[in-house]
Design a protein around this motif. Structure first.
Motif, short mmCIF file in Angstrom:
data_model
loop_
_atom_site.label_atom_id
_atom_site.label_comp_id
_atom_site.label_asym_id
_atom_site.label_seq_id
_atom_site.Cartn_x
_atom_site.Cartn_y
_atom_site.Cartn_z
N SER A 123 13.67 -21.92 122.81
CA SER A 123 14.58 -20.77 122.86
C SER A 123 14.44 -19.99 124.17
CB SER A 123 14.28 -19.83 121.68
OG SER A 123 12.94 -19.37 121.73
N ASN A 124 13.44 -20.34 124.97
CA ASN A 124 13.19 -19.63 126.22
C ASN A 124 13.51 -20.50 127.44
OD1 ASN A 124 12.26 -17.35 127.70
ND2 ASN A 124 10.26 -18.31 127.98
N TYR A 125 14.23 -21.60 127.22
CA TYR A 125 14.56 -22.51 128.31
C TYR A 125 15.51 -21.83 129.29
CZ TYR A 125 16.20 -26.78 130.64
OH TYR A 125 16.53 -27.74 131.57
N LYS A 126 15.18 -21.89 130.57
CA LYS A 126 15.91 -21.10 131.57
C LYS A 126 17.36 -21.53 131.74
CE LYS A 126 14.33 -23.78 135.61
NZ LYS A 126 13.61 -23.69 136.90
N LYS A 127 17.69 -22.80 131.49
CA LYS A 127 19.06 -23.26 131.69
C LYS A 127 19.95 -23.01 130.48
CE LYS A 127 18.04 -26.82 135.14
NZ LYS A 127 18.15 -28.26 135.49
N ASP A 128 19.34 -22.83 129.31
CA ASP A 128 20.13 -22.61 128.09
C ASP A 128 20.25 -21.14 127.73
OD1 ASP A 128 20.55 -25.28 127.81
OD2 ASP A 128 19.03 -25.60 126.27
#
Length: 471
Positions: free
Chosen positions: A256-261
């Motif tokens: 949930s903390n992925y920079k691209k999503d």
């Protein structure tokens, strides 16, 4: 007037010490009585603490419920101070807890109740002619709110307990109620018939903290049982559940903390298929059950070695600190009594008396919080042996089941860390670490069983490794 305020302050301080100290000496009680005699204002002084009268404190301290019964209970006709189960509402409460244990979110539970045409609590009370404070703010009498579900799921009263002094008022002129710190609650256990089993209630509390998500879209299917269990091994964020937009049969989790999503700061996505994580966990639980069945003594020894050393060291430290804090708390009671006697005899001025009294009170409140925390932690440590037995029972229960269910998953597993895939273009490995309830990560002796492998897409294989990285 100044002398009266000093006397009144002394009375409140003495009441505070007498009500919170385990050693309620007769001398302190006599001092409290003498204070009211000294303040000759033509009547009885009503001393209040946190906005409550002495009468209310006395009632609440003896186990009499100060609040009206929650949804699911009603007052007994024979004894209004006793709560009895309301069968119709109690069944709804049981259904709510059952759905929570099955992994349904609060929003989903509220939607299901609305679809069943179940009356909201306020509408139910009005229909039954039960008088309750407040008014109906929801025009649709069947539209449950997730906040109502949360309140029901967090009410300890459903275990059969009475909890007094959860809120307080600052003054009789101010009708607003303020939340009281938990250490100031007065809890009486097993007073009335429970609606919910205490173990189920405690398990639901862990879910309430974790479960804060919207209801899944109907076209994406029901919420996956691994929601709220999977965490990113790199940043510690929760993995969110998704459904592939083009192929609705593919469900997966990602950080949930992925920079691209999500404009987060985690460098990698930590993608894992939902069906893959289920197979990996099933395989690991079978390994666990197999090891328990064939090496029961070694397994018990493994659990004991896992926690005993740290547990005993922490227990010894906590007991030392608790004894020290308790002794100091009792000493403060004596010191306050001594300062009062010196003030009455003239050895201590009123100004110095007020200053010392305030100092002792501040220290006493700090000690009260510490003592509560020490006792709470010691109680948890004392339950750890029982928790190990519960874990073994849950593993044995799993041995009798053919498939993994959401309630069983919640009995066995605390959380799962998911690492990013490693490897080349056609062959990857992905590490998955399972942390069990009560015992944490367990590294079993190596076995001949192979790790689970999956073909995630054409020509791409992933092997899942269920062990922690070596230091």
């Amino acid at each position: 007037m100044k002398k009266f305020l000093s006397i009144l302050f002394s009375a409140v301080m003495l009441l505070s010490f007498c009500s919170c100290s385990d050693t309620r000496s007769e001398s302190l009680q006599r001092m409290l009585e003498s204070l009211t005699e000294k303040a000759d204002f033509g009547g009885v002084i009503r001393i209040t603490r946190d906005g409550r009268t002495l009468c209310e404190i006395a009632r609440g301290s003896t186990g009499e419920p100060l609040a009206p019964p929650p949804y699911g209970y009603i007052k007994s006709l024979d004894n209004p101070k006793k709560w009895i189960i309301d069968p119709e509402a109690a069944q709804i409460v049981r259904d709510i807890f059952k759905m929570a244990l099955e992994g349904k979110s609060n929003e989903t539970i509220a939607r299901i109740l609305q679809e069943r045409k179940v009356l909201i609590p306020m509408a139910y009370w009005q229909e039954k002619g039960i008088r309750k404070g407040g008014k109906v703010t929801q025009p649709n009498k069947y539209k449950w709110c997730k906040t109502t579900i949360t309140k029901i799921l967090t009410q300890q009263e459903y275990c059969g307990d009475i909890i007094n002094f959860k809120t307080y008022s600052k003054s009789y002129k101010n009708k607003k109620r303020y939340d009281n710190p938990k250490e100031n609650w007065v809890i009486f256990k097993d007073v009335h018939e429970p609606i919910i089993n205490r173990d189920d209630f405690e398990l639901v509390q862990t879910l309430v903290v974790k479960t804060k998500r919207r209801a899944p879209k109907k076209e994406n299917g029901e919420k996956n049982m691994f929601c709220d269990f999977l965490y990113c091994a790199d940043c510690g964020s929760k993995l969110w559940y998704h459904t592939n937009t083009t192929n609705k049969e593919i469900h997966y989790f990602s950080c949930s903390n992925y920079k691209k999503d999500t404009r987060g700061n985690c460098e990698t996505r930590h993608y894992i298929r939902a069906d893959a994580i289920e197979q990996v966990v099933m395989l690991e639980l079978r390994r666990l059950a197999k090891y328990l069945e064939s090496h029961e003594e070694e397994f018990a020894k493994l659990l004991a070695e896992k926690t005993n050393a740290d547990m005993l060291a922490e227990q010894k430290t906590l007991e030392t600190e608790l004894n020290r804090a308790t002794a100091r708390n009792e000493m403060l009671t004596s010191l306050f009594a001594k300062t009062y006697e010196d003030n009455v005899s003239g050895k201590l001025s009123d100004e110095m008396y007020m200053e010392l009294s305030h100092k002792y009170e501040v220290e006493r409140l700090e000690l009260k919080t510490k003592i509560f925390e020490y006792k709470e932690r010691l109680a948890k440590i004392s339950e750890m042996e029982q928790n190990k037995d519960d874990f073994l029972k849950a593993v044995r229960k799993f041995m009798e089941m053919e498939s993994l269910t959401a309630p069983m998953l919640r009995e066995l597993i605390d959380h799962i860390d998911v690492y990013e895939k490693e490897g080349g273009k056609k062959s990857y490995t992905q590490r998955i670490v399972i942390y069990y309830r009560f015992v944490g990560y367990l590294e079993l002796p190596s076995s001949e069983d192979e790790n689970y492998k999956a073909n995630t897409r054409k020509g791409v294989d992933v092997e899942y490794i269920p062990t922690a990285k070596s230091a």
